[in-house]
Design an enzyme around this catalytic site. Sequence first.
Site, PDB file in Angstrom:
ATOM      1  CD  GLU A 135     109.768  84.050  -3.703  1.00  0.00           C
ATOM      2  OE1 GLU A 135     110.032  83.876  -4.887  1.00  0.00           O
ATOM      3  OE2 GLU A 135     110.627  83.933  -2.792  1.00  0.00           O
TER       4      GLU A 135
ATOM      5  CG  ASN B  49     116.124  86.294  -3.276  1.00  0.00           C
ATOM      6  OD1 ASN B  49     115.963  87.323  -3.949  1.00  0.00           O
ATOM      7  ND2 ASN B  49     115.937  86.266  -1.970  1.00  0.00           N
TER       8      ASN B  49
ATOM      9  CG  HIS C 228     110.996  85.642   0.726  1.00  0.00           C
ATOM     10  ND1 HIS C 228     111.491  85.528  -0.551  1.00  0.00           N
ATOM     11  CD2 HIS C 228     111.799  86.522   1.359  1.00  0.00           C
ATOM     12  CE1 HIS C 228     112.558  86.307  -0.675  1.00  0.00           C
ATOM     13  NE2 HIS C 228     112.754  86.920   0.465  1.00  0.00           N
TER      14      HIS C 228
ATOM     15  CB  SER D 110     116.426  85.856   1.760  1.00  0.00           C
ATOM     16  OG  SER D 110     116.252  86.964   2.575  1.00  0.00           O
TER      17      SER D 110
HETATM   18  P1  NAD Z   1     118.003  93.051  10.340  1.00  0.00           P
HETATM   19  O1  NAD Z   1     119.396  92.791  10.727  1.00  0.00           O
HETATM   20  O2  NAD Z   1     117.633  94.414   9.878  1.00  0.00           O
HETATM   21  O3  NAD Z   1     117.041  92.712  11.569  1.00  0.00           O
HETATM   22  C1  NAD Z   1     117.109  91.549  12.326  1.00  0.00           C
HETATM   23  C2  NAD Z   1     116.589  91.901  13.711  1.00  0.00           C
HETATM   24  O4  NAD Z   1     116.392  90.702  14.422  1.00  0.00           O
HETATM   25  C3  NAD Z   1     117.557  92.737  14.544  1.00  0.00           C
HETATM   26  O5  NAD Z   1     116.861  93.900  14.968  1.00  0.00           O
HETATM   27  C4  NAD Z   1     117.925  91.844  15.723  1.00  0.00           C
HETATM   28  O6  NAD Z   1     118.087  92.560  16.929  1.00  0.00           O
HETATM   29  C5  NAD Z   1     116.732  90.931  15.795  1.00  0.00           C
HETATM   30  N1  NAD Z   1     117.015  89.624  16.395  1.00  0.00           N
HETATM   31  C6  NAD Z   1     118.066  88.814  16.173  1.00  0.00           C
HETATM   32  N2  NAD Z   1     117.918  87.670  16.886  1.00  0.00           N
HETATM   33  C7  NAD Z   1     116.746  87.778  17.556  1.00  0.00           C
HETATM   34  C8  NAD Z   1     116.035  86.923  18.449  1.00  0.00           C
HETATM   35  N3  NAD Z   1     116.493  85.718  18.780  1.00  0.00           N
HETATM   36  N4  NAD Z   1     114.880  87.368  18.958  1.00  0.00           N
HETATM   37  C9  NAD Z   1     114.381  88.561  18.605  1.00  0.00           C
HETATM   38  N5  NAD Z   1     115.003  89.408  17.768  1.00  0.00           N
HETATM   39  C10 NAD Z   1     116.183  89.017  17.255  1.00  0.00           C
HETATM   40  O7  NAD Z   1     117.635  91.954   9.254  1.00  0.00           O
HETATM   41  P2  NAD Z   1     116.520  92.010   8.110  1.00  0.00           P
HETATM   42  O8  NAD Z   1     117.112  92.605   6.887  1.00  0.00           O
HETATM   43  O9  NAD Z   1     115.280  92.582   8.665  1.00  0.00           O
HETATM   44  O10 NAD Z   1     116.320  90.470   7.801  1.00  0.00           O
HETATM   45  C11 NAD Z   1     115.586  89.629   8.659  1.00  0.00           C
HETATM   46  C12 NAD Z   1     115.239  88.362   7.911  1.00  0.00           C
HETATM   47  O11 NAD Z   1     114.490  88.691   6.750  1.00  0.00           O
HETATM   48  C13 NAD Z   1     116.426  87.567   7.426  1.00  0.00           C
HETATM   49  O12 NAD Z   1     116.134  86.202   7.479  1.00  0.00           O
HETATM   50  C14 NAD Z   1     116.560  88.011   5.977  1.00  0.00           C
HETATM   51  O13 NAD Z   1     117.206  87.064   5.164  1.00  0.00           O
HETATM   52  C15 NAD Z   1     115.114  88.153   5.603  1.00  0.00           C
HETATM   53  N6  NAD Z   1     114.856  89.065   4.482  1.00  0.00           N
HETATM   54  C16 NAD Z   1     115.524  90.225   4.338  1.00  0.00           C
HETATM   55  C17 NAD Z   1     115.231  91.062   3.283  1.00  0.00           C
HETATM   56  C18 NAD Z   1     115.930  92.387   3.114  1.00  0.00           C
HETATM   57  O14 NAD Z   1     115.872  92.954   2.023  1.00  0.00           O
HETATM   58  N7  NAD Z   1     116.554  92.921   4.134  1.00  0.00           N
HETATM   59  C19 NAD Z   1     114.248  90.695   2.364  1.00  0.00           C
HETATM   60  C20 NAD Z   1     113.553  89.511   2.558  1.00  0.00           C
HETATM   61  C21 NAD Z   1     113.869  88.697   3.613  1.00  0.00           C
END
Ligand code: NAD
Length: 696
Positions: A442, A480, A430, A409
Site C-alpha cells: 500500500e 487494515n 506499507h 501499519s
Molecule cells: P519488530 O519488532 O519485529 O522489529 C522492529 C525492529 O526495529 C527491532 O528489531 C528493533 O530493534 C528495531 N528498532 C527499534 N527502534 C529502532 C531505531 N530507532 N533504529 C533502528 N532500529 C530500531 O517489528 P515489525 O513487525 O517488523 O514491525 C515494524 C513496523 O512494520 C511497524 O511499524 C509495524 O506496524 C509495521 N508492520 C508490521 C507488519 C507485521 O505483520 N509484523 C506488517 C506491516 C507493517
Amino acid sequence: MASDNYSVRGGTAVITLNNPPVNAMGHAVRQELAAHLDAAWADPSVQAIVIIGAGKLFCGGADVKAFNTPASRAEPSSRTIVKRIEESAKPVIAAIHGSALGLGLEFAMGCHYRIAQRGAKLGLPEVKLGLLPGGGGTQRLPRLVGVEAALRMIVEGNPVDADEALKMGLVDEVAAGDLLPAALEFAVRVAQRGEHPVASRRQAPPPAEPGWFEAQRTKIAAAKRGLPAPLECVACIEAAVTRPFDEGMKFERERFDVLVNGTESKALRHLFLAERAAAKIAGLPADTPVGEVRRVAVIGAGTMGSGIAMSFASAGIPVSLLETKQEALDRGLATIRKNYAGTVAKGKLAQAEADARIARIEPTLDFARVADADLVIEAVFEDMDIKKELFRKLDATCKTGAILATNTSRLDVNEIAASTARPSSVIGLHFFSPANVMRLVEVVRGKATGPEVIATSMAVSRRIGKLPVLVGVCDGFVGNRMVAQYAREAEFLLEEGATPEQVDGALKKFGLAMGRFAMSDLAGLDISWASRKRAAATRPAHLRYSKVADRLCELGRFGQKTGAGFYRYEAGSRTPIPDPLVSQIIEECALEAGIQRRPIGDEEIVERCIYALVNEGAKVLQEGIAQRASDIDLIYVNGYGFPAWRGGPMFYAETVGLKKVYERIREFHEQQGEFWKPAPLLKKLAEEGKGFRDLG
Ligand code: NAD
C-alpha cells in the site's frame, strides 16, 4: 499492397503485427492481417510469408477487454485466418521475438513454421484468467509437443523459452542473432519444399501410460481447489487424442464459452485489468519525473525490515540495514540467511545468486549510512513517538531529494511527515508480512507527499516485483481498516452462538486462504491486545465490545507462539485444535453481555464477515482513501488471502448484486446497530441500480 506493415523482400512477404503496446489480436489487427495475407497469396512473386511483431514482442494475445463483446468473435476470427494459412501452398512462418502468448502463440502454431529469437517466451497463460486457450491451442499444442508437455504448459499457464521450445518441438529453429534476417533466410530454405507441415492434419499421440488423464484430473482437482478452468483444459487436451481435429476444435470452443461466461473467469479478468488500472494515479501527470533509486536504507531489522531488505537485494538494489543493537542486527541477518538458504534448498535459487543477494545487504549500526540513500524505509516499532524521533533524525541526515518512507501499519503518515521540515518527501510504503514474499504494497499518500515521490515509490515497488496500490491516510489505510470490521463481526458471531472452527470453516468454504481465528493465532493476539488497551480510554461506552480475545490474552494465550489462542496447538504443530476452554470463555462473555446464544448458519457467517468488508470498502471509496473499487479488490486478494476467483470483496458484492447486499446490510443495521450503518455510496448505487464499476 504497400503499407508500413507489409513489404516483399526477395520473394518473401513480410507482414508485421503492429498494435502497441503488445500487438494484441483485436478485430482491426485481424482484418489487416487477413488483407495482407490475401495480398501475399495473390502476388505471384511471393514464395513465402513471414509474420513478425512490431516493437518488443511478437504478440501478447487476444484483447482481454474485448472478451464477452461481439468484437471478440467478429470475422475474420483467428480461427478463420489460420484455416486459410493451413490451406496455403506458400509456407507461412511465424517469427517470434520477445513473447508469443495466448492467442499469439495459438496463431503461431497455426502457421507452418515457427522461428524464435533466443530468449523469447512462448506460453498459453489463459488458465490464469480462468479460461482455456480457445483459439485452437488445446488441439494444436498436444499435436506438436505431445500431451504431457502440452498439459504442463496449458494447466500451469507458464511460458517456456525459445531453446526449451525447440527441444519440445514447438519451434523449428532458434535464431541467435537478429530475427528478421534469420527468418528471411529460413523462408527461402523452406520455400523449396513441396509440402509444409500442418499441425491439425495429424492426431495427438496418446499418453505413454494408460489412465494418465484420470490421474491428472485427480491431481489437478486437488491442487487447484476444484476451479473449473484447469479441468476443462485437461478435457480439451484429451479431446486432441480421442477426437478428429474439427471435433476437438468444436469441443474447445464449447468449453471456452462456458468458462468465458462464468463468474470465475470474469473475476480473474477483472483482477488482471485492475492491476493495469492501479498503475494510473489521478492528478499525477503521465510525465511526472521518476527519480533513480540506486541505494536504499532500511531501518529496523525485525520481521518487516529483514523482509523488505531482501526484496530490494533480490532485485539487485544495494541496501543498508540499520539497527541500534548488534543482537537485533544479528537476528535480522540470520533470518535473511535462513530464508535464502530455504529457497536454495528448494532448488529455486542458485547458491551463487543467494550469496550475491546477501552481499548486497550491508548490516550496520552506523546511522550515517542513511546519508546517501535515495530511499529510506523505516520499519521500527509501531510507536508514534519513536517514529517521529526517527524522522527528525532522518531529516537532519538524509540527502536532499531522498524519499523518506514509513512501513507503519496504521499510524498517521501526516503526523510523521510533520515531524520533518520536508513533508513532501515523506510517504507510507506499507509492505505485508512476510515482506520478501507478499506482492502487495500500500503506497500511502500523505497530504503533502510530492508527485515525484509518489511516482518514484510506485515505480521502485514495481521494479522489486511488488504490486503497489495507492491509498490515502486514515486509521489502517485500506486493508487494515476494512479487516477490523470483518474481525469484529467474526468475534460477535462467537458470542452470538458460533464456534471459532465454525466461523473459520464457513470462511474457508467461501474460499479465503485461512479462517479469521486461525489467522489471528498465526499473527499473534498480543499486538492487537496492546492496541486495544491503548484505545480503551477513548472507546465509546455505548458501543458493543467483545471481550473474548482480551480474556484469551489475559490467560497468556497469544496464539501459535504460546501453543494456544482461539485454538490449542500440540508441540511443534501448526494444526488448530478446538479447545473446550475457549468455548467456555465465549459462553461466559456472552452471558456477561446479556447475549442469548442461538444456532448460526454458514450463510450468515459469510454475509456478516464479507458484507462488513464491502460496507467499509464503500466508505473508503467515498472518502477517496482508495482511488477505485478495483484497487480495494487488489489489496484484499494480494494482501489478505481473499480468493482471486471471487475477484475481491467489491467485485464479489457486484456479482451478488449491490441492491441485495445493501438490503442485507440494512437488516444488520436494524438488528445489530451502529456498526452496520450503510455506506451512503452503497445506498446510492443500490438505489440507482448501478455498480462500483459505474463510478468510472
Ligand atoms: P519488530 O519488532 O519485529 O522489529 C522492529 C525492529 O526495529 C527491532 O528489531 C528493533 O530493534 C528495531 N528498532 C527499534 N527502534 C529502532 C531505531 N530507532 N533504529 C533502528 N532500529 C530500531 O517489528 P515489525 O513487525 O517488523 O514491525 C515494524 C513496523 O512494520 C511497524 O511499524 C509495524 O506496524 C509495521 N508492520 C508490521 C507488519 C507485521 O505483520 N509484523 C506488517 C506491516 C507493517
